[in-house]
Design an enzyme around this catalytic site. Structure first.
Site, short mmCIF file in Angstrom:
data_model
loop_
_atom_site.label_atom_id
_atom_site.label_comp_id
_atom_site.label_asym_id
_atom_site.label_seq_id
_atom_site.Cartn_x
_atom_site.Cartn_y
_atom_site.Cartn_z
N GLY A 1 40.67 56.56 37.48
CA GLY A 1 39.47 56.03 37.66
C GLY A 1 38.32 56.62 36.62
N HIS B 1 42.91 45.21 30.16
CA HIS B 1 44.26 45.54 29.98
C HIS B 1 44.66 46.22 28.69
CE1 HIS B 1 48.60 44.99 30.29
NE2 HIS B 1 48.59 44.60 28.79
N ARG C 1 48.49 46.46 40.64
CA ARG C 1 49.24 45.64 41.28
C ARG C 1 49.17 44.20 41.06
NH1 ARG C 1 53.01 46.55 44.96
NH2 ARG C 1 52.99 45.14 46.43
N ILE C 2 50.14 43.54 41.15
CA ILE C 2 50.05 41.92 40.66
C ILE C 2 49.27 41.31 41.68
CG2 ILE C 2 51.18 39.87 40.31
CD1 ILE C 2 53.30 42.01 38.55
N ASP D 1 48.25 39.22 33.28
CA ASP D 1 47.44 39.48 31.95
C ASP D 1 47.38 38.14 30.88
OD1 ASP D 1 47.32 41.96 32.68
OD2 ASP D 1 49.34 42.46 31.87
N SER E 1 41.82 44.67 25.95
CA SER E 1 41.03 43.54 26.33
C SER E 1 40.61 43.18 27.56
CB SER E 1 42.28 42.32 26.27
OG SER E 1 43.01 42.54 24.96
N THR F 1 43.71 35.25 36.07
CA THR F 1 44.32 33.97 36.46
C THR F 1 45.60 34.38 37.09
OG1 THR F 1 45.58 33.42 34.51
CG2 THR F 1 43.36 32.48 34.73
N ASN G 1 39.61 41.82 34.37
CA ASN G 1 40.38 42.86 34.46
C ASN G 1 40.31 43.44 33.20
OD1 ASN G 1 42.74 44.57 34.93
ND2 ASN G 1 43.99 43.01 33.80
#
Ligand code: GAR
Length: 227
Positions: free
Chosen positions: A24, A120, A102-103, A156, A147, A152, A118
């Site tokens: 975190g 990444h 988690r996907i 990533d 990034s 979507t 997100n």
């Protein structure tokens, strides 16, 4: 700036729900910057892993914290349905993935289309997935970075909004590179939240618009010169 984001009410802080799975430190960067005037309201923090540092940081900052352990669900769909129910109690403007490992399936991503972002740790489209720091070192890259992108259903793979870069040093290991990348992320992610809060950046219909114009390439935030 002509376009107003439909997701934001006038003069209100950007209301976010933060999803995380670990330490975190990104959440901490939001909390720290909020104290310095970043116009966000962190309505809740949710972790899919129990007892992680991110939950402790939320509690210390008196932010509502939830754990919703994905392992206790029979499948992805039921986990995500519960997660959606929990998040929607807070009616966030934006759902912010900050180290959420988690996907997320199509059901979830479609539900938050245009308000799910997100970060990444790679210069996307390079190194989607895991072990990004080691992969950049192994490839002999001279620079690395992170990034922020719209999410979507492709892992990533959503449109990249902004990036921050740093040099890879000859002595770098995956750990040192990760540590230095995180320091840059702590500058980048709150800054992107500021652009959204200040309506310089809108995300409607899954297309990032900067000052009303489609982004042709990611905004590159210049670091302060330190390695
Ligand atoms: C960050 O480096 C973030 O980019 C990465 O997890 C770390 C979380 O750090 N996210 C991903 O790898 C997502 N694919 P934190 O728990 O200290 O905030």
């Amino acid at each position: 700036m002509t376009n107003r984001s439909p997701i934001l009410a006038a003069n209100m802080p950007l209301k976010i729900v933060v999803l995380l799975s670990g330490e975190g430190t990104l959440l901490q960067s939001f909390i720290n910057r909020q104290k310095e005037g970043l116009p966000i309201e962190i309505a809740a923090v949710i972790s899919n892993r129990p007892n992680v540092g991110g939950l402790a940081r939320a509690e210390k900052a008196e932010i509502t914290a939830h754990e919703i352990d994905h392992k206790l669900f029979p499948d992805r769909a039921t986990f995500e349905a519960d997660l959606i129910k929990l998040i929607d109690q807070y009616s966030p403007d934006v759902v912010v993935l900050a180290g959420f490992m988690r996907i997320l399936g199509e059901l979830f991503v479609d539900h938050y289309q245009g308000r799910l972002i997100n970060i990444h740790p790679a210069l996307l489209p390079k190194y989607k997935g895991l072990d990004t720091h080691q992969r950049a070192i192994d490839a002999g890259d001279s620079e690395h970075g992170s990034s922020v992108h719209l999410v979507t259903s492709e892992l990533d793979g959503g449109p990249v909004i902004a990036q921050i870069k740093l040099p890879i040093l000859p002595e770098d290991t995956a750990d040192t590179l990760s540590e230095r990348t995180k320091k840059r992320e702590h500058l980048l992610y709150p800054e992107v939240l500021r652009w959204i809060a200040e309506k310089k950046l809108t995300l409607s219909q899954g297309i990032p618009l900067c000052n009303g114009e489609p982004l042709n390439s990611p905004v590159v935030l210049e670091p302060d010169g330190e390695k």
